[in-house]
Design a protein around this motif. Structure first.
Motif, PDB file in Angstrom:
ATOM      1  N   TYR A  53     -37.351  10.808 -71.886  1.00  0.00           N
ATOM      2  CA  TYR A  53     -35.850  11.207 -72.559  1.00  0.00           C
ATOM      3  C   TYR A  53     -36.112  10.842 -74.060  1.00  0.00           C
ATOM      4  CZ  TYR A  53     -33.751  11.075 -68.046  1.00  0.00           C
ATOM      5  OH  TYR A  53     -33.324  11.278 -66.638  1.00  0.00           O
ATOM      6  N   SER A  54     -37.044  10.025 -74.646  1.00  0.00           N
ATOM      7  CA  SER A  54     -37.065   9.374 -76.027  1.00  0.00           C
ATOM      8  C   SER A  54     -37.050  10.349 -76.861  1.00  0.00           C
ATOM      9  CB  SER A  54     -38.186   8.265 -75.783  1.00  0.00           C
ATOM     10  OG  SER A  54     -38.068   7.501 -75.119  1.00  0.00           O
ATOM     11  N   PRO A  55     -38.018  11.586 -77.007  1.00  0.00           N
ATOM     12  CA  PRO A  55     -38.129  12.385 -78.118  1.00  0.00           C
ATOM     13  C   PRO A  55     -36.676  12.839 -78.542  1.00  0.00           C
ATOM     14  CG  PRO A  55     -39.809  13.096 -76.388  1.00  0.00           C
ATOM     15  CD  PRO A  55     -39.031  11.948 -75.784  1.00  0.00           C
ATOM     16  N   ASN A  56     -35.718  13.146 -77.443  1.00  0.00           N
ATOM     17  CA  ASN A  56     -34.780  13.807 -77.936  1.00  0.00           C
ATOM     18  C   ASN A  56     -33.646  12.722 -78.384  1.00  0.00           C
ATOM     19  OD1 ASN A  56     -35.019  15.408 -74.928  1.00  0.00           O
ATOM     20  ND2 ASN A  56     -35.671  16.388 -76.896  1.00  0.00           N
ATOM     21  N   VAL A  57     -33.747  11.482 -77.638  1.00  0.00           N
ATOM     22  CA  VAL A  57     -32.891  10.557 -78.104  1.00  0.00           C
ATOM     23  C   VAL A  57     -33.128  10.107 -79.490  1.00  0.00           C
ATOM     24  CG1 VAL A  57     -32.095   8.045 -77.520  1.00  0.00           C
ATOM     25  CG2 VAL A  57     -32.224   9.867 -75.645  1.00  0.00           C
ATOM     26  N   VAL A  58     -34.470   9.425 -79.656  1.00  0.00           N
ATOM     27  CA  VAL A  58     -34.930   9.058 -80.833  1.00  0.00           C
ATOM     28  C   VAL A  58     -34.729   9.908 -82.134  1.00  0.00           C
ATOM     29  CG1 VAL A  58     -36.910   8.177 -82.071  1.00  0.00           C
ATOM     30  CG2 VAL A  58     -36.620   7.443 -79.622  1.00  0.00           C
ATOM     31  N   CYS A  59     -34.908  11.275 -81.941  1.00  0.00           N
ATOM     32  CA  CYS A  59     -34.811  12.393 -82.805  1.00  0.00           C
ATOM     33  C   CYS A  59     -33.407  12.437 -83.592  1.00  0.00           C
ATOM     34  CB  CYS A  59     -35.192  13.836 -82.445  1.00  0.00           C
ATOM     35  SG  CYS A  59     -34.890  15.134 -83.666  1.00  0.00           S
ATOM     36  N   ALA A  60     -32.172  12.504 -82.548  1.00  0.00           N
ATOM     37  CA  ALA A  60     -30.876  12.305 -82.954  1.00  0.00           C
ATOM     38  C   ALA A  60     -30.652  10.872 -83.653  1.00  0.00           C
ATOM     39  CB  ALA A  60     -29.910  12.370 -81.683  1.00  0.00           C
ATOM     40  N   ARG A  61     -31.110   9.700 -83.077  1.00  0.00           N
ATOM     41  CA  ARG A  61     -31.021   8.593 -83.765  1.00  0.00           C
ATOM     42  C   ARG A  61     -31.460   8.439 -85.287  1.00  0.00           C
ATOM     43  NH1 ARG A  61     -34.557   4.484 -81.209  1.00  0.00           N
ATOM     44  NH2 ARG A  61     -35.895   4.922 -83.002  1.00  0.00           N
TER      45      ARG A  61
END
Length: 774
Positions: free
Chosen positions: A540-548
């Motif tokens: 999940y991290s790529p999408n979550v971190v990109c948004a953050r």
């Protein structure tokens, strides 16, 4: 692509494990065989310190890698090192080699603790071993973390046993002996090789023993940049992958697949005609389509293209990008904190489906008999695959032998044994061995995907501080039916998340918040659509971190701060800050750049490791609109600098290679790589259609910096820089065009190819290749 590496090996000042003794076992065997015994608790992190601190989340207390390590511990004593009479050491690693270099890393650990030349250590891949239970799954950047102490312990015990054996034979005290390069020497000049002592050192029974591991200051191999032990085989074409294996009478086999996902066969109208085609030996209807076995793969393709099949409905017929997005938006969880007496930033980010296809297509060899089966395939969860094959064939698990073969890439795809299960079904149906290979169109359209998702973020801020940060991540369901779910169930009592389901558990144990953003919550909700999904690299991290990180840039702008300065001011700990400062220094953050170009910076903390990436992007019209044959050029990342702190770096050279891969993954996710869903099937049907980072988007300048050791043990590294690379590219793009991007990849809205037909499922091969050679 030019690149540089900067690295530093651990030295005497490096924080390390206390010099304590580790337990293990001498195993009953003809020559010396040793295994490790592990146990103990995992430490919690130090508390944060800030004006409005954010409390530690579950991943800060016990992350996904910790959970996998806990699950693996009970059977660590079943992983053995074997000392051979020819002075070599053998180890069957219970993990998959898919290009990440795990065999080299494990060989380095063994060579270090045993004082052996690396060339004397042989590492192969273990067959499926059900007795290992949860200790044979490759994922979560956990292989090195979970095997680091067990492998070193077994090696140290083996070395100690060999020294004791030599001391007993020479009637001297073992403390007077030395071992170097596989040779034991006495003060009087007597010598003995490990191989000459292997039989005498063997134990007649299994017994518990212990050994002291080396201090980090004593390392001669660990921490040194080392070339891969399989490099020569790889560059000379002698490295064996599944399709290279020669299993008697296993003939090429392919499958004619439906025009929608999970469609079924209703009728085959020209079965006899296809069976009579040149080279075809068998045609059979199976659960996933119509299988064809022939003398060559070319003849299989001809037969598949000739088949006339009536197909039944699939599980996502009629679904499209738009319909899935609508369902996700409707299922999004509400925000909890209203903007009372604060300013607020609200944003929504949409991430398209992405393919998990690796360079090597799905493939497997199967030889199924009435009472047994033998399978060969690149598998990251071989025990689960073995169980699933046994169930499908109606055989007991011990009657199914599964050989793990080196894989040509994975991206999480090889967590699922779809090809192996399918090959077993075909072999049983035809009564013959088969060598199954998926076509590229099969991979793109019927393979596993990283699901479409939407991330909503609300940030409330006031008086120069962030008061609250809320992220609601809504995704098509990610399938964790490859064994990870059972692992999480087994260690559920030790997890800091409660009973929240597999996907939510993975999300909570892999999602971290490195900033002090007040009351911070990050929650997952999933929509159960029956696409073929999988946890692609970094889950999940790529999408979550990109948004953050995009929101962090917005916060910096609102507060009138430079994006780097803002991040530094709000970071929780100095370890992350040092990585961020390093990437800013090496990448020359803040340098003056032409209009239409910009820098972006982002960071990510996961699996006890830290990464920060700085990218420069060119969004000028002459770059964006440059002509690319059958493709979209779009923006180009011109420079990437990645800094990684992986705790104790075992092989900085391998870590550099992994990081370069992560950088290109991130660029692909930000700019080009996605699937377009139309009437229940992706339009993409080949690598020509699917735009992973290509030469025209790869940065000409790449630099990787591996930080000196900061902890006594390795952190997760295989996926570490994917999220930070994605976010850095997105932030650079936003700064270059003056507007925050909210839909990814950037080029998803432009369909740059003519979709290939869905029937026949194997598109016609191009015949104009020579026209495009150089």
């Amino acid at each position: 692509m030019a690149h540089q590496r900067r690295s530093a090996a651990p030295g005497d000042g490096t924080p390390s494990l206390e010099r304590r003794r580790f337990l293990g076992y001498l195993l009953a065997a003809p020559t010396l065989a040793v295994a490790a015994k592990l146990g103990g608790d995992l430490a919690a992190p130090a508390p944060a310190d800030a004006a409005i601190p954010t409390l530690p989340g579950p991943a800060d207390i016990l992350d996904l890698g910790d959970a996998l390590t806990l699950a693996a511990m009970p059977t660590s004593n079943l992983i053995a090192i074997q000392v051979n009479r020819d002075d070599t050491v053998s180890f069957a690693v219970p993990r998959a080699e898919v290009g990440q270099g795990i065999t080299t890393t494990i060989a380095m650990l063994i060579a270090e603790e045993m004082d052996l030349p690396l060339s004397k250590v042989g590492v192969n891949l273990a067959d499926a071993r059900p007795e290992l239970v949860f200790n044979q799954l490759t994922g979560g950047s956990n292989s090195v973390r979970s095997l680091y102490n067990p492998v070193r312990t077994a090696a140290a015990i083996a070395r100690a046993r060999l020294l004791a054996t030599a001391a007993d034979q020479w009637k001297v005290d073992a403390s007077t002996l030395t071992a170097r390069d596989g040779v034991i020497r006495s003060a009087s000049g007597r010598t003995a090789t490990y191989g000459s002592l292997a039989e005498a050192a063997a134990s007649a029974r299994t017994e518990e023993t212990s050994a002291t591991l080396k201090k980090t200051s004593e390392f001669r191999i660990i921490g040194k940049p080392t070339g891969r032990i399989d490099a020569l085989e790889a560059v000379t074409g002698r490295k064996k992958f599944t399709m290279d294996l020669q299993v008697p009478n296993a003939k090429p086999t392919m499958v004619c697949r439906p025009p929608t996902i999970n469609g079924t066969v209703k009728a085959v109208h020209n079965l006899a005609e296809v069976k009579a085609m040149p080279g075809v030996t068998d045609v059979a209807t199976i659960s996933t389509g119509v299988a064809v076995r022939a003398e060559t793969f070319g003849q299989c393709i001809d037969a598949i293209r000739a088949l006339k099949v009536d197909w039944g409905p699939g599980t996502v017929d009629g679904e499209s990008d738009a319909s899935v997005e609508q369902k996700l938006r409707a299922a999004a969880l509400p925000m909890a904190v209203p903007p009372v007496l604060t300013q607020s930033i609200d944003a929504e980010f949409v991430f398209a489906f992405a393919s998990n296809s690796a360079l090597e297509t799905n493939c497997a060899i199967a030889d199924v008999r009435a009472d047994r089966a033998e399978i060969w395939s690149g598998l990251k969860s071989p025990i689960t695959t073995q169980e699933q094959i046994a169930l499908k064939l109606g055989l007991p698990i011990p009657a199914v032998k599964v050989h793990v073969v080196t894989g040509g890439g994975s991206f999480g795809r090889k967590l699922f044994g779809d090809a192996a299960i399918e090959a077993a079904e075909i072999s049983k149906k035809m009564g013959k061995p088969v060598k199954l290979m998926w076509h590229r169109a099969d991979d793109a359209r019927h393979g596993r995907t990283h699901p479409m998702c939407i991330s909503r973020v609300r940030v409330n801020h006031a008086l120069g501080n962030v008061v609250s940060y809320e992220q609601r991540h809504t995704s098509v369901t990610t399938d964790f039916g490859h064994g990870l779910g059972e692992i999480l169930t087994a260690v559920a009592a030790k997890l800091p998340v409660g009973d929240i389901g597999f996907s939510q558990t993975v999300f909570m144990l892999s999602t971290s918040m490195p900033y002090n953003f007040g009351a911070a919550t990050q929650l997952l909700n999933e929509v159960p659509l029956k696409f073929h999904t999988s946890s692609m690299r970094n889950v999940y991290s790529p999408n979550v971190v990109c948004a953050r990180e995009l929101i962090v840039d917005q916060l910096a702008a609102k507060m009138g701060q430079d994006p780097l300065t803002f991040r530094r001011n709000f970071l929780k700990d100095d370890r992350i800050r040092k990585v961020l400062d390093k990437v800013a220094d090496v990448g020359n953050w803040g340098r003056k750049m032409p209009a239409g170009t910009a820098q972006g910076i982002a960071l990510h903390h996961e699996y006890k490791s830290v990464s920060a990436v700085l990218m420069e992007i060119d969004c000028r019209p002459e770059t964006v609109n440059r002509k690319i044959r059958n493709g979209v050029a779009g923006p180009r990342v011109t420079k990437a600098v990645a800094v990684v702190d992986a705790g104790l770096p075992i092989n900085p050279k391998g870590l550099e290679a992994q990081t370069i891969g992560c950088v290109n993954d991130g660029i692909a996710m930000a700019l080009t790589s996605s699937l377009h869903i139309d009437n229940g099937l992706p339009l993409e049907a080949s690598w020509d259609n699917y735009f992973y980072t290509r030469q025209w988007n790869t940065p000409p300048e790449v630099e990787v910096v591996v930080m000196p050791a900061t902890t006594g043990e390795p952190g997760g590294a295989g996926e570490l820089a994917v999220a930070s690379s994605f976010a850095a590219a997105a932030c650079a793009y936003g700064r270059a065009v003056g507007k925050m991007p909210t839909r990814f990849p950037i080029n998803h809205g432009t369909l740059s190819f003519e979709p290939k037909p869905k029937v026949p499922p194997v598109p016609e091969s191009p015949v104009d290749g020579l026209a495009y050679t150089y």
